[in-house]
Design an enzyme around this catalytic site. Structure first.
Site, PDB file in Angstrom:
ATOM      1  N   ARG A 142     -30.133  60.101  -2.237  1.00 30.09           N
ATOM      2  CA  ARG A 142     -28.829  60.782  -2.188  1.00 30.09           C
ATOM      3  C   ARG A 142     -28.979  62.210  -1.670  1.00 30.09           C
ATOM      4  NH1 ARG A 142     -25.156  61.022  -7.539  1.00 30.09           N
ATOM      5  NH2 ARG A 142     -26.719  62.567  -8.136  1.00 30.09           N
TER       6      ARG A 142
ATOM      7  N   LYS B 284     -23.352  66.122  -2.436  1.00 27.11           N
ATOM      8  CA  LYS B 284     -23.635  66.936  -3.633  1.00 27.11           C
ATOM      9  C   LYS B 284     -24.104  68.302  -3.133  1.00 27.11           C
ATOM     10  CE  LYS B 284     -25.668  66.265  -8.203  1.00 27.11           C
ATOM     11  NZ  LYS B 284     -24.560  66.801  -8.976  1.00 27.11           N
TER      12      LYS B 284
ATOM     13  N   GLU C  14     -12.569  61.717 -10.663  1.00 26.25           N
ATOM     14  CA  GLU C  14     -13.709  61.832 -11.579  1.00 26.25           C
ATOM     15  C   GLU C  14     -13.507  63.078 -12.428  1.00 26.25           C
ATOM     16  OE1 GLU C  14     -17.362  62.573  -9.453  1.00 26.25           O
ATOM     17  OE2 GLU C  14     -16.412  63.961  -8.080  1.00 26.25           O
TER      18      GLU C  14
HETATM   19  N1  PXG Z   1     -19.509  63.733 -10.279  1.00 26.62           N
HETATM   20  C1  PXG Z   1     -19.909  64.972  -9.962  1.00 26.62           C
HETATM   21  C2  PXG Z   1     -18.994  65.892  -9.261  1.00 26.62           C
HETATM   22  C3  PXG Z   1     -21.211  65.379 -10.317  1.00 26.62           C
HETATM   23  O1  PXG Z   1     -21.635  66.603 -10.012  1.00 26.62           O
HETATM   24  C4  PXG Z   1     -21.582  63.197 -11.312  1.00 26.62           C
HETATM   25  C5  PXG Z   1     -20.298  62.843 -10.914  1.00 26.62           C
HETATM   26  C6  PXG Z   1     -22.452  62.166 -11.988  1.00 26.62           C
HETATM   27  O2  PXG Z   1     -23.455  61.697 -11.097  1.00 26.62           O
HETATM   28  P1  PXG Z   1     -24.910  61.274 -11.602  1.00 26.62           P
HETATM   29  O3  PXG Z   1     -25.638  60.890 -10.345  1.00 26.62           O
HETATM   30  O4  PXG Z   1     -25.506  62.472 -12.289  1.00 26.62           O
HETATM   31  O5  PXG Z   1     -24.716  60.138 -12.519  1.00 26.62           O
HETATM   32  C7  PXG Z   1     -22.051  64.489 -11.011  1.00 26.62           C
HETATM   33  C8  PXG Z   1     -23.422  64.901 -11.438  1.00 26.62           C
HETATM   34  C9  PXG Z   1     -24.902  70.121 -14.347  1.00 26.62           C
HETATM   35  C10 PXG Z   1     -25.143  68.747 -13.839  1.00 26.62           C
HETATM   36  O6  PXG Z   1     -25.860  70.871 -14.427  1.00 26.62           O
HETATM   37  C11 PXG Z   1     -24.165  68.093 -13.109  1.00 26.62           C
HETATM   38  C12 PXG Z   1     -24.406  66.813 -12.636  1.00 26.62           C
HETATM   39  C13 PXG Z   1     -25.594  66.188 -12.889  1.00 26.62           C
HETATM   40  C14 PXG Z   1     -26.566  66.851 -13.613  1.00 26.62           C
HETATM   41  C15 PXG Z   1     -26.343  68.143 -14.099  1.00 26.62           C
HETATM   42  O7  PXG Z   1     -23.758  70.452 -14.664  1.00 26.62           O
HETATM   43  N2  PXG Z   1     -23.414  66.226 -11.916  1.00 26.62           N
END
Ligand code: PXG
Length: 297
Positions: A54, A153, A186
């Site tokens: 990703r 991301k 989301e």
């Molecule tokens: N939506 C968004 C906008 C994200 O940033 C997710 C969904 C979930 O994706 P994953 O691949 O993690 O299942 C994310 C992930 C933080 C932090 O420090 C944020 C995320 C992941 C890890 C830490 O706030 N966001």
């Protein structure tokens, strides 16, 4: 006394106080770069290859060349965890556009920078997993596909940060972000699922969600349980009237929701499907992943 964290920057480890990047890095000046948040449990990194894929896809989409290949990136992650002698924790992997002049053009940045931070994270109170979170709808929308793709991301998280500010102001634990058409996309850092009549639903990625790695794992777990899993557009109505509502994300893992915009979800306690999926998810993360300290057998 605890040792300072060792941070990886461009192939070298630095003690945290010395781990610094230039003020001319376009990651800072323009939010120009990409990142990943990755978890490791019990000496194994959860879905490392998927996170690396990703990351490289996000970089490709913003026309950023990562100066090392995927195998080297994986080694950078594993060696940073080893250098800190960590066993359970969180990795923040950041690739910035690199040092350039003042001025938007990324072509003036000679080389992207790779930063790996291995640490720990606790997002929600442990009580949240027993009782469930409080969600509110935010006015700030997810960006449309014709501006910055919500699948990237990127280091531009300002709309998520603004939504989080709104959620906190409304005394919520998390904020629901809609897409431009008003459908549920989301949360600010988590994907959304509901359960209705025994069927599990989640918005499709094209509705403005990140292609969450926890989301994918939970879809697989639900299907492995024989549950029907449907990816479909959802309105707030569908969430208000759900039997169960839960969020997924690397930081949050799988977390139930108790109340959304003042509507109590189900009977106000985490439902049976949510509980089963939380248990399945814990088993999965504890027993799979890329080994950190031993060679895979
Ligand atoms: N939506 C968004 C906008 C994200 O940033 C997710 C969904 C979930 O994706 P994953 O691949 O993690 O299942 C994310 C992930 C933080 C932090 O420090 C944020 C995320 C992941 C890890 C830490 O706030 N966001």
């Amino acid at each position: 006394m605890s040792q300072p964290l060792k941070i990886h920057i461009d192939g070298q480890l630095y003690d945290e106080p010395e781990a610094k990047i230039s003020v001319f890095d376009h990651g800072l000046l323009y939010g120009d770069g990409v990142f990943e948040g990755i978890r490791f449990y019990n000496d194994r990194v959860f879905r490392l290859d998927e996170h690396i894929d990703r990351l490289y896809d996000s970089a490709k989409a913003i026309h950023l060349t990562i100066p090392i290949d995927k195998a080297e990136m994986i080694e950078a992650v594993l060696s940073t965890i080893r250098a800190n002698d960590l066993h359970d924790g969180y990795i923040r992997l950041v690739v910035t556009r690199g040092v350039g002049g003042l001025g938007l053009s990324p072509y003036r940045c000679k080389k992207a920078s790779v930063i790996v931070i291995a640490s720990t994270i606790a997002l929600y109170d442990p009580e949240a997993y027993e009782k469930g979170l409080k969600l509110v709808t935010c006015a700030t929308r997810r960006p449309n596909h014709d501006s910055l793709s919500p699948a990237v991301k990127s280091l531009n998280y300002l709309s998520n940060v603004m939504a989080k500010v709104e959620a906190i102001a409304a005394d919520g634990d998390e904020g629901v972000m809609l897409n431009a058409a008003g459908y549920v996309a989301e949360c600010t850092g988590d994907n959304i699922f509901i359960v209705k009549g025994g069927i599990v639903y989640t918005p499709p990625v094209h509705a403005g969600a990140l292609n969450g790695i926890t989301r994918k794992a939970v879809i697989e777990l639900a299907r492995a349980r024989g549950l029907e899993l449907v990816e479909t557009e959802m309105a707030r109505y569908d969430l208000y009237t759900a039997d169960e509502l839960f969020l997924t994300g690397t930081a949050a893992e799988v977390v139930p929701v108790r109340i959304y915009d003042e509507r109590v979800i189900g009977d106000g306690t985490p439902g049976p499907v949510t509980r089963d999926l939380i248990a399945d998810f814990h088993r999965l993360v504890q027993s799979t992943g890329t080994p950190i300290y031993t060679v895979a057998t």
